[in-house]
Design a protein around this motif. Structure first.
Motif, short mmCIF file in Angstrom:
data_model
loop_
_atom_site.label_atom_id
_atom_site.label_comp_id
_atom_site.label_asym_id
_atom_site.label_seq_id
_atom_site.Cartn_x
_atom_site.Cartn_y
_atom_site.Cartn_z
N ILE A 85 0.84 -1.20 0.00
CA ILE A 85 0.00 0.00 0.00
C ILE A 85 0.88 1.25 0.00
CG2 ILE A 85 -1.65 1.35 1.37
CD1 ILE A 85 -2.89 -1.32 2.24
N PHE A 86 1.88 1.28 0.89
CA PHE A 86 2.75 2.45 0.93
C PHE A 86 3.45 2.66 -0.40
CE2 PHE A 86 7.02 4.19 1.21
CZ PHE A 86 6.73 5.46 1.67
N VAL A 127 1.01 4.01 -3.07
CA VAL A 127 0.60 5.40 -2.83
C VAL A 127 1.79 6.34 -3.09
CG1 VAL A 127 -0.16 7.05 -1.08
CG2 VAL A 127 -1.21 4.79 -1.20
N ASN A 128 2.92 5.99 -2.47
CA ASN A 128 4.08 6.87 -2.60
C ASN A 128 4.61 6.86 -4.03
OD1 ASN A 128 6.02 8.59 -1.19
ND2 ASN A 128 7.49 7.00 -1.75
N SER A 188 1.25 11.30 1.40
CA SER A 188 1.62 9.91 1.14
C SER A 188 1.43 9.08 2.40
CB SER A 188 3.10 9.83 0.74
OG SER A 188 3.24 9.71 -0.64
N THR A 210 -1.65 6.40 3.07
CA THR A 210 -1.23 5.04 3.39
C THR A 210 -1.92 4.58 4.67
OG1 THR A 210 0.90 5.40 2.35
CG2 THR A 210 0.76 3.58 3.90
N LEU A 223 -4.46 1.63 5.18
CA LEU A 223 -3.88 0.53 5.93
C LEU A 223 -4.75 0.11 7.11
CD1 LEU A 223 -1.43 -1.21 5.80
CD2 LEU A 223 -0.23 0.39 7.28
#
Ligand code: HEM
Ligand code: HEM
Ligand code: SF4
Ligand code: FES
Lengths: 136, 252
Positions: free
Chosen positions: A78-79, A82-83, A107, A111, A115
């Motif tokens: 996920i991070f 997104v990032n 970001s 996340t 999350l």
């Protein structure tokens, strides 16, 4: 020459700055997922080439340590997604450079928003699994 | 005091800070080591003043490079509290409180000659590689005077004219630490200054140099360079604009 590699690895952890921290996380999560993907493809191909090994690997996944690992994997994905979107946007639109600091914060926020339910659902499923099947 | 910065400066209370400095003497040391000095400073002193205090009054063997002491010459880029800055531009009150420890070390990715002094030659070699000079082979204007440019055309590359070649950006870049052949942010800033100058005619040559293996594509959009630049240059934006010119083939 190994020196630049060692410098990069050590000083990447020691350098300070908001952009730097997110870059480091992006690389660590990217590499982490690549390593998982390798093991994963190996494990899945064993379903054909070595079914007992495949079964054994699946059994290992059904232990609390690996359930936790799955949550970490989800967090990494996920991070990274997104990032990675932030990086792609800033890379394609240089004029947005002054939004960088805000973008790093978003970001992290996006996340965390994505999350939280992911962890809740995954943890709930794992816990109810271990509640009915017991720990092995 | 915060509401009255001028009063604050007039009555500023001296403070004690520790400076933890990475030392390296090529004649006696195999590896760098840390040494800590305690200095009394005014909150409005700069890190350079604290280094002077050490060099002049405590330990004359400390080696550092500085010239103008006012953020103009670009000699004293160093890594202060983990990130690159000019020692002559950063006020101690902005990075430390009484009793704090401030770390000072040489910038990364260039060979250390002694203590805080690095060999800038590889950095300047990258600078020279991007043709950092105006190329225009047309005959001079009739009156033999300057080649004219509209204020808007001049404005286009104004930001990248401000560079003082201090190397704070290039040595803050993980891609440069990993591969010294990477031309680095500063050289791209210098190339940008001429690529987007309406009077220049060598943009294509520079773009070709920068699209090579060790050109702009090694940039990972980390933004360390932008955060490090003491001149406030929008370094990552300049790199992004060069990438855009390469991607689209349009220089605008
Ligand atoms: C822990 C969570 C995961 C589980 C339980 C899981 C399960 C599976 C299963 C059962 C298959 C075989 C599908 C089939 O052949 O019909 C498969 C294939 C695949 N998965 Fe995953 N997966 C997970 C996470 C991931 C992640 C995070 C990635 C990407 C980074 C990924 C990438 C792939 C790919 C590329 C294949 C096709 C390659 C192959 O069959 O060997 N999976 N996965
Ligand atoms: C929606 C999904 C994804 C997005 C949006 C995304 C985006 C990106 C972007 C933009 C970069 C370049 C970063 C930079 O220039 O600094 C990158 C690097 C990378 N990605 Fe992804 N990515 C995704 C999924 C994945 C997956 C599934 C893997 C692993 C199998 C992965 C592994 C990597 C690695 C190893 C890097 C290099 C990191 C580095 O150079 O520091 N990515 N990603
Ligand atoms: S762009 Fe800024 S940080 Fe980089 S060399 Fe020039 S003045 Fe120094
Ligand atoms: S000494 Fe000249 S820039 Fe700092």
């Amino acid at each position: 020459m190994l020196t630049p590699l060692i410098t990069t690895a050590r000083e990447s952890l020691r350098y300070r700055g908001s952009g730097h921290v997110l870059w480091l996380l992006h690389r660590v999560t990217g590499l982490g997922v690549v390593i998982f993907l390798g093991t994963h493809i190996f494990g899945m191909s064993m379903a054909t080439f070595n079914p007992p090994l495949h079964e054994a690997m699946l059994a290992v996944y059904k232990t609390p340590l690996f359930s936790l690992g799955e949550i970490v994997l989800a967090a990494c994905l996920i991070f990274h997604a997104v990032n990675g979107t932030r990086i792609a946007i800033l890379e394609l639109r240089p004029a947005l450079w002054d939004k960088q600091e805000v973008a790093t914060r978003w970001s992290v926020i996006i996340t965390l928003i994505l999350l939280a339910p992911t962890i809740a659902i995954m943890a709930f499923k794992s816990i109810s699994y271990y509640a009915t099947h017991g720990l092995r | 005091m915060r509401a009255f910065p001028i009063l604050g400066a007039a009555f500023s209370i001296p403070m004690k800070i520790n400076l933890k400095i990475k030392r390296f003497n090529p004649e006696t040391d195999k590896k760098p080591h840390w040494e800590t000095y305690t200095v009394e400073v005014e909150p409005t002193d700069r890190v350079l003043d604290a280094l002077h205090e050490i060099k002049w009054n405590q330990d004359g063997t400390l080696a550092l490079r500085r010239s103008c002491a006012h953020g103009v010459c670009g000699s004293d880029a160093m890594r202060i509290n983990g990130r690159n800055m000019l020692a002559c531009k950063v006020l101690i009150q902005n990075i430390a409180k009484d009793g704090d420890t401030v770390t000072v070390e040489p910038i990364l990715g260039l060979p250390v000659i002694k203590d805080l002094i690095v060999d800038m030659e590889p950095f300047f070699a990258h600078y020279r590689a991007v043709m950092p000079y105006l190329v225009n082979n047309d005959p001079l204007p009739e009156n033999g005077r300057e080649r004219l440019q509209s204020p808007a055309d001049r404005e286009r590359y104004d930001d990248t004219t401000k560079c003082i070649l201090c190397a704070a950006c290039t040595t803050s870049c993980p891609s440069f630490w990993a591969r010294g052949e990477y031309v680095g942010p500063a050289a791209i800033v210098q190339a940008h200054r001429f690529i987007f100058d309406s009077r220049d005619q060598a943009a294509q040559q520079r773009l070709e140099i920068l699209s090579a293996q060790d050109g702009v594509w090694r940039c990972r959009t980390v933004f360390n360079c932008t955060e490090a630049c003491p001149r406030g240059i929008q370094v990552t934006k300049a790199i992004g604009e060069v990438k855009e010119a390469l991607r689209t083939g349009i220089i605008q």
